[in-house]
Design a protein around this motif. Structure first.
Motif, PDB file in Angstrom:
ATOM      1  N   HIS A 261     -43.114  27.501 -25.306  1.00  0.00           N
ATOM      2  CA  HIS A 261     -44.277  27.184 -24.832  1.00  0.00           C
ATOM      3  C   HIS A 261     -44.202  27.462 -23.057  1.00  0.00           C
ATOM      4  O   HIS A 261     -45.601  27.204 -22.431  1.00  0.00           O
ATOM      5  CB  HIS A 261     -44.266  25.710 -24.481  1.00  0.00           C
ATOM      6  CG  HIS A 261     -44.544  25.522 -26.058  1.00  0.00           C
ATOM      7  ND1 HIS A 261     -44.092  23.935 -26.290  1.00  0.00           N
ATOM      8  CD2 HIS A 261     -45.829  25.796 -27.052  1.00  0.00           C
ATOM      9  CE1 HIS A 261     -44.889  23.614 -27.335  1.00  0.00           C
ATOM     10  NE2 HIS A 261     -45.447  24.963 -28.339  1.00  0.00           N
ATOM     11  N   GLU A 262     -43.053  27.227 -22.753  1.00  0.00           N
ATOM     12  CA  GLU A 262     -42.781  28.110 -21.399  1.00  0.00           C
ATOM     13  C   GLU A 262     -43.981  28.288 -20.346  1.00  0.00           C
ATOM     14  O   GLU A 262     -44.031  29.603 -20.916  1.00  0.00           O
ATOM     15  CB  GLU A 262     -41.578  28.251 -20.617  1.00  0.00           C
ATOM     16  CG  GLU A 262     -41.077  29.361 -20.348  1.00  0.00           C
ATOM     17  CD  GLU A 262     -40.753  30.103 -21.877  1.00  0.00           C
ATOM     18  OE1 GLU A 262     -40.943  29.558 -23.574  1.00  0.00           O
ATOM     19  OE2 GLU A 262     -40.159  31.132 -22.106  1.00  0.00           O
TER      20      GLU A 262
ATOM     21  N   MET B  53     -44.386  30.951 -16.389  1.00  0.00           N
ATOM     22  CA  MET B  53     -43.762  31.480 -15.613  1.00  0.00           C
ATOM     23  C   MET B  53     -44.324  31.072 -14.255  1.00  0.00           C
ATOM     24  O   MET B  53     -45.698  31.052 -14.793  1.00  0.00           O
ATOM     25  CB  MET B  53     -42.850  32.405 -15.945  1.00  0.00           C
ATOM     26  CG  MET B  53     -42.358  33.201 -17.185  1.00  0.00           C
ATOM     27  SD  MET B  53     -40.594  32.444 -17.246  1.00  0.00           S
ATOM     28  CE  MET B  53     -40.048  34.113 -17.076  1.00  0.00           C
ATOM     29  N   PRO B  54     -43.582  31.495 -13.443  1.00  0.00           N
ATOM     30  CA  PRO B  54     -44.444  31.749 -11.555  1.00  0.00           C
ATOM     31  C   PRO B  54     -45.865  32.485 -11.959  1.00  0.00           C
ATOM     32  O   PRO B  54     -46.769  32.026 -11.604  1.00  0.00           O
ATOM     33  CB  PRO B  54     -43.452  32.008 -10.963  1.00  0.00           C
ATOM     34  CG  PRO B  54     -41.877  30.999 -11.114  1.00  0.00           C
ATOM     35  CD  PRO B  54     -41.818  31.217 -12.893  1.00  0.00           C
TER      36      PRO B  54
ATOM     37  N   TYR C 127     -44.360  25.943  -7.338  1.00  0.00           N
ATOM     38  CA  TYR C 127     -44.851  26.940  -8.535  1.00  0.00           C
ATOM     39  C   TYR C 127     -46.340  25.794  -9.308  1.00  0.00           C
ATOM     40  O   TYR C 127     -45.820  24.546  -9.656  1.00  0.00           O
ATOM     41  CB  TYR C 127     -44.431  27.152  -9.230  1.00  0.00           C
ATOM     42  CG  TYR C 127     -42.518  28.379  -8.350  1.00  0.00           C
ATOM     43  CD1 TYR C 127     -43.784  29.642  -8.044  1.00  0.00           C
ATOM     44  CD2 TYR C 127     -42.037  28.027  -8.435  1.00  0.00           C
ATOM     45  CE1 TYR C 127     -42.919  30.020  -7.494  1.00  0.00           C
ATOM     46  CE2 TYR C 127     -40.605  28.559  -8.092  1.00  0.00           C
ATOM     47  CZ  TYR C 127     -41.598  29.510  -7.326  1.00  0.00           C
ATOM     48  OH  TYR C 127     -40.777  30.738  -6.746  1.00  0.00           O
TER      49      TYR C 127
ATOM     50  N   THR D 182     -44.790  24.896 -13.081  1.00  0.00           N
ATOM     51  CA  THR D 182     -44.263  24.229 -13.482  1.00  0.00           C
ATOM     52  C   THR D 182     -45.299  22.217 -13.627  1.00  0.00           C
ATOM     53  O   THR D 182     -44.633  21.914 -14.706  1.00  0.00           O
ATOM     54  CB  THR D 182     -42.804  23.529 -12.344  1.00  0.00           C
ATOM     55  OG1 THR D 182     -42.871  24.940 -11.336  1.00  0.00           O
ATOM     56  CG2 THR D 182     -42.250  22.580 -12.336  1.00  0.00           C
TER      57      THR D 182
ATOM     58  N   TYR E 138     -44.683  21.130 -17.931  1.00  0.00           N
ATOM     59  CA  TYR E 138     -43.940  20.091 -17.945  1.00  0.00           C
ATOM     60  C   TYR E 138     -44.681  19.109 -17.531  1.00  0.00           C
ATOM     61  O   TYR E 138     -44.659  18.319 -19.113  1.00  0.00           O
ATOM     62  CB  TYR E 138     -43.709  19.542 -16.690  1.00  0.00           C
ATOM     63  CG  TYR E 138     -42.936  18.122 -16.025  1.00  0.00           C
ATOM     64  CD1 TYR E 138     -42.198  18.120 -17.027  1.00  0.00           C
ATOM     65  CD2 TYR E 138     -43.544  16.743 -16.431  1.00  0.00           C
ATOM     66  CE1 TYR E 138     -41.100  17.132 -17.486  1.00  0.00           C
ATOM     67  CE2 TYR E 138     -42.991  15.717 -16.382  1.00  0.00           C
ATOM     68  CZ  TYR E 138     -41.951  15.706 -16.817  1.00  0.00           C
ATOM     69  OH  TYR E 138     -41.245  15.043 -17.042  1.00  0.00           O
TER      70      TYR E 138
END
Lengths: 357, 422
Positions: free
Chosen positions: A50-51, A53-54, A116, A119, A123
Motif C-alpha cells: 500500500h505504501e 513514496m515521497p 512529505y 506520509t 498513514y
C-alpha cells in the motif's frame, strides 16, 4: 465435535484446492536456495503493498475536495483530532504550530513538521480512523488529506486533491531535516578519555523530580496490599448482597463473547474497575442510565436531549445505538460505523450488563 | 494530580519509612535475642505441612510476594493505553535477561492476537521472485540465537528538560533484553533474490498501525533477525507473537511486531514513524532523521527511588545496567559524589555486542548522602556523556535518544530521588 469440524474443514479445503487447479495453476514454489515458501500472487501483493513514496509512487487514481474532507473529518476524525484538526486532549493536533519548531515545546503537526504529503496520505490510508483502519476509500483519503491541508492554511477551501496535483503541494518543513550527523557533531567530544578523579570542585542539585511530582503511584507490598485485599473482599461482599434480587442471571458465555466484540469499543470506552471517561464516556452501570447521563462527560446536544426526554439505556435502545450510532443519535461524536451482526449486539449488551447493577 | 493521589503518596512514603524502621528491628531480632529467632526456634507451618503438588500451575507465575514487580504505565504520557507504552521494572530485576512477562510493551494499535496458522510473511518489491512464507516455512530455515537489548527511542525522553519521573522503571524502563531465536532476514531476502536496485527494505506489521519502517539494505543483510522465540519460548502476544523483527542496536520502533511484509525498495518510504515521529528536533528547529543507533547508556537500578537502601550503613551493593547499540560495553564507572570522582565497577560478565551488561560496585556505605551516577564505555571508544553535554549540542526539544548520565540523590535514610546536578 472438533474432530468433525476438522473433517469438514479438510473436505472444503480439498475441494477448493481442486477447483483452484482447474481455474489456474498453483502458485510456483520458491526458486531460492532452500526452495521454501511459494510465489506471492499479484492479487496478494496488491492487497498488502500500500505504501506511498515521497515522489508519489503508489498513489492510486482518485480525488477528494476540502469540502468533502470537512464532512468526513467531522464524522470520522474530529472525535480525537478536533473539528479543526487542533487535537483533543492528549490526541495529536494535525494543524497549527507553524514557526514553533525552534521554540521550547514545539508544536509538530502535518503543517508545521511533516516533510512529505505522501506520509499523511499513506498513514490515513493504512491506519485511520483509529480503531477502524483500512475502511476509507481512496477518494475519502484524498478528501481527508485535503481538509488537513486546508486546516493548516496550505490550500484554499475550493481545493481538490488528486493524484495529479499531489506533488504540487508545498510542505513548509520539507527542508527541515538533516541525516543523522552524530558521528561528526558528537563523537569527537564523546570519545575522549574521561576524567576519573577531582573532575569538578563543587556539585549542586539543580533540579529535583519530587518537586514536579508527576510519578505514578505504586502499591507497596505488605500493609498496603493487605488493606487493598480487605477492600476488595468488602466490595465483593457488597456486590454479592446487591446482586441477589430482581436481576436476571447473566449468560456468561455471551458475556465472554461480548468481551471480545467490545475490543472494537475499547479505543474510546472504558468499563470495569477504575473505568474513566476517555474519548467516550465510561460504561459502568450504563443499563438503566438515561442517555447522556454519565457525569462530567461532554456529550453532543442530541443525546442529552434524548436523555432529558426520559430515554434510558436498555436492551432495545442499546441495540439501536450499536446498529447505527450516527443514525440513532444525530450529530453524535461517536465515530463508529456500527455492529453488523445481531449476535454481536446481543453479546456486547450482555457484557455491559455484567458491569451494571 | 488530585488531592487523593497526594494522600496516597504521603501514605506510601510513610510506609517506606516504616519499613526502614521495621527492617532495623528485624535485623536486631535476626542477630541475637535470648529466646532465639522464632523463625528458627519454632516449627513453621511450611516445615510441617505439605506444599502444592506438581501441575498446580501448569505454566508458573512468579510467587505472589513478588506481585509488585510488574510493568507500569505513566498515564499522562499518552491519550489512551492502546497506543501507548509501559515500563520494565528494572529497579527490581537483576542479571541481564528480561523475563517476557514484565518486559515493556509499546503498541500503536494495541496488541493483536494472531495465530501461527493465520500468519503469512510476504517478501516483495525489487526481488527476483516475490514470496509468501507460512510460520511453518520459517521454522525450516537455518536458525540463529542472539541476545539483544531492545530500547525505545523515547526511553528517558521525559527527562530532556530536567528530572521528571521518580524511578529507574520510569526514567529507563523502556528497555528489555532477551535471547532471540530466529532466521536472519538475509536468508529470507536471498531466498527471494534481491535485485541490484534494491537499496532499502520497508518492513511492516499485521496490526492496524502496521508501523512501517525503512531499513537500509546494509543493515538488513547484516544482523537483522526474523525472530519467533524469546528466552526459549514463543514470543508473547504483546511482543509480536508469532513473529517479530529484531534490529540489533537500533531503536525499538524498527523492531516491527507481527511482521507481515518485507518489501525491497530503491529508497526510504519516509513513513509516519520515520518522519513525524522518531526524528530529533535540534535547538534551531531543524531535525535529525535516520538516528537509528542507540548510543551507549547506563543507569544505576539499585539503589534508586523505587529501590531504597533499607539496611542502614555497612556493606552496600550498587548495581545497574549498561548497553550500547554500536557494540559491546567495555567498562562502567560509578560515582557516589555526583561526578567528582569515579570508580570502575565490576562487570558481571564481559560485555556482549548490543546486549545489556550488568555492573556491580560493592561499597561500605557510611550512611552519608550520595549522588549516584554511572557512565558506560563501549567498544567504539564512546563514553556516555552528561545530560548537559548532550543538551549543549541538541537543545532540549529532542524527545528521543537521551543517553545522558542519570543522577540519584540518596539521603542518609537510604531513600533516593531523581535529580540533576551541576
Amino acid at each position: 465435535m472438533s474432530k468433525s469440524l476438522n473433517l469438514c474443514g479438510g473436505a472444503a479445503f480439498g475441494l477448493a484446492g481442486l477447483l483452484g487447479t482447474v481455474a489456474h495453476a498453483e502458485p510456483a514454489a520458491s526458486d531460492g536456495p532452500y526452495g521454501l515458501g511459494r510465489e506471492a500472487l499479484p492479487e496478494e501483493i496488491a492487497a498488502w503493498n500500500h505504501e506511498v513514496m515521497p515522489d508519489g509512487t503508489g498513489l492510486p487514481e482518485g480525488a477528494g475536495s476540502v469540502e468533502e474532507g470537512e464532512m468526513l473529518f467531522s464524522e470520522k476524525c474530529a472525535v480525537c483530532h478536533g473539528d479543526f484538526a487542533e487535537g483533543v486532549g492528549n490526541w495529536p493536533p494535525l494543524a497549527g504550530g507553524e514557526d514553533t519548531l525552534a521554540d521550547k515545546d514545539p508544536v509538530k503537526t502535518v503543517g508545521s513538521y511533516w516533510p512529505y504529503l505522501s506520509t499523511a496520505w499513506d498513514y490515513v490510508h493504512r491506519s485511520m480512523p483509529y480503531g477502524n483502519a483500512q475502511t476509507l476509500s481512496d477518494d475519502e483519503v484524498y478528501a481527508i488529506v485535503a481538509y488537513i491541508l486546508y486546516s493548516n492554511y496550505l490550500v484554499e477551501y475550493d481545493f481538490t486533491l488528486t493524484k495529479d496535483n499531489f506533488l504540487d503541494v508545498e510542505m513548509p518543513n520539507a527542508d527541515g531535516f538533516i541525516v543523522d550527523d552524530r558521528e561528526e557533531t558528537e563523537f569527537p567530544t564523546f570519545t575522549q578519555e574521561p576524567c576519573m578523579s577531582d573532575c569538578k570542585d563543587e556539585v549542586e542539585i539543580t533540579m529535583r523530580a519530587a518537586v514536579l511530582d508527576v510519578t505514578p503511584e505504586e502499591e507497596s507490598e505488605g500493609e498496603d496490599q493487605a488493606s487493598a485485599e480487605q477492600a476488595q473482599e468488602a466490595a465483593a461482599g457488597e456486590g454479592a448482597a446487591a446482586a441477589e434480587p430482581e436481576s436476571e442471571p447473566l449468560d456468561m458465555a455471551l458475556v465472554e463473547q461480548g468481551e471480545k466484540v467490545f475490543r472494537q469499543c475499547q479505543a474510546c470506552h472504558m468499563v470495569g474497575d477504575g473505568a474513566k471517561h476517555r474519548v467516550g464516556p465510561h460504561l459502568n452501570d450504563v443499563m438503566g442510565r438515561k442517555l447522556g447521563g454519565a457525569e462530567d462527560f461532554r456529550y453532543s446536544n442530541t443525546i442529552v436531549e434524548m436523555g432529558e426526554s426520559g430515554t434510558t439505556w436498555n436492551e432495545e435502545t442499546l441495540a439501536k445505538l450499536l446498529e447505527d450510532p450516527m443514525g440513532y443519535i444525530k450529530g453524535t461524536k461517536m465515530a463508529f460505523g456500527g455492529l453488523r451482526k445481531e449476535e454481536d449486539i446481543a453479546a456486547v449488551t450482555e457484557y455491559l450488563k455484567s458491569f451494571s447493577q | 494530580m488530585t488531592a487523593s493521589d497526594k494522600g496516597t503518596k504521603a501514605s506510601r512514603r510513610a510506609f517506606l519509612k516504616g519499613a526502614l524502621a521495621a527492617g532495623g528491628t528485624v535485623a536486631g531480632a535476626g542477630a541475637a535475642r535470648a529466646s532465639g529467632d522464632p523463625l528458627i526456634t519454632e516449627t513453621q507451618p511450611w516445615a510441617q505441612y505439605l506444599g502444592e503438588g506438581v501441575d498446580a500451575t501448569p505454566y508458573g507465575m512468579p510467587i505472589r510476594f513478588e506481585d509488585d514487580v510488574v510493568r507500569r504505565n505513566v498515564e499522562w504520557l499518552t491519550a489512551d493505553t492502546i497506543s501507548s507504552i509501559n515500563f520494565t521494572p528494572i529497579h527490581a530485576l537483576d542479571g541481564t535477561i528480561t523475563p517476557q512477562g514484565c518486559a515493556f510493551e509499546r503498541h500503536h494499535s494495541g496488541a493483536i492476537e494472531l495465530r501461527k496458522q493465520d500468519y503469512r510473511l510476504m517478501i516483495n518489491g525489487l526481488v527476483d521472485q516475490p514470496l509468501v512464507f507460512t510460520y511453518d516455512d520459517l521454522e525450516r530455515f537455518p536458525r540463529e540465537q542472539h541476545v539483544y537489548f531492545c530500547e525505545c527511542a523515547a526511553n528517558t525522553g521525559m527527562e530532556w528538560a530536567g528530572a521528571q519521573l521518580n524511578g529507574a522503571q520510569f526514567t529507563h524502563g523502556m528497555i528489555h533484553n532477551m535471547e532471540y531465536t530466529g532466521v536472519p532476514l538475509r536468508t529470507l531476502l536471498e531466498e527471494a533474490g534481491v535485485q541490484t536496485e534494491g537499496k532499502w527494505v520497508f518492513v511492516e506489521g499485521a496490526d492496524a498501525s502496521s508501523n512501517g519502517r525503512s531499513i537500509p539494505m546494509d543493515k538488513a543483510l547484516d544482523d537483522v533477525l526474523v525472530a519467533f522465540k524469546a528466552n526459549g519460548e514463543a514470543l508473547r502476544k504483546e511482543h509480536g507473537y508469532p513473529v517479530r523483527l529484531v534490529v540489533p542496536g537500533w531503536e525499538g520502533n524498527m523492531w516491527v511486531k507481527w511482521l507481515r511484509r518485507v518489501e525491497v525498495t530503491d529508497g526510504p518510504v519516509e513513513s509516519r514513524e520515520e518522519t513525524s515521529k522518531y526524528t530529533d528536533t535540534l535547538a534551531d528547529g531543524t531535525s535529525r532523521k535516520w538516528t537509528w543507533e542507540m548510543d551507549a547508556k547506563s543507569v544505576v537500578t539499585s539503589p534508586s527511588p523505587q529501590s531504597p537502601i533499607k539496611h542502614g550503613p555497612g556493606p552496600l551493593v550498587i548495581t545497574g545496567l549498561a548497553w550500547s547499540g554500536r557494540g559491546a560495553i567495555t567498562q562502567v564507572d560509578v560515582s557516589i559524589d555526583g561526578g567528582k570522582n569515579w570508580q570502575t565497577a565490576r562487570l558481571a560478565a564481559p560485555g556482549q555486542d548490543k546486549a545489556l551488561a550488568r555492573f556491580y560496585l560493592d561499597i561500605e556505605w557510611d550512611g552519608s548522602e550520595m549522588l549516584l551516577q554511572s557512565r558506560a564505555h563501549d567498544s567504539t571508544g564512546y563514553v556516555q556523556p552528561t545530560k548537559d553535554a548532550l543538551r549543549e549540542i541538541r537543545g532540549e526539544n529532542s524527545i528521543y535518544h537521551n543517553n545522558g548520565i542519570q543522577t540519584w540523590w540518596v539521603n542518609s535514610d537510604g531513600e533516593a530521588e531523581n535529580v540533576e546536578v551541576s
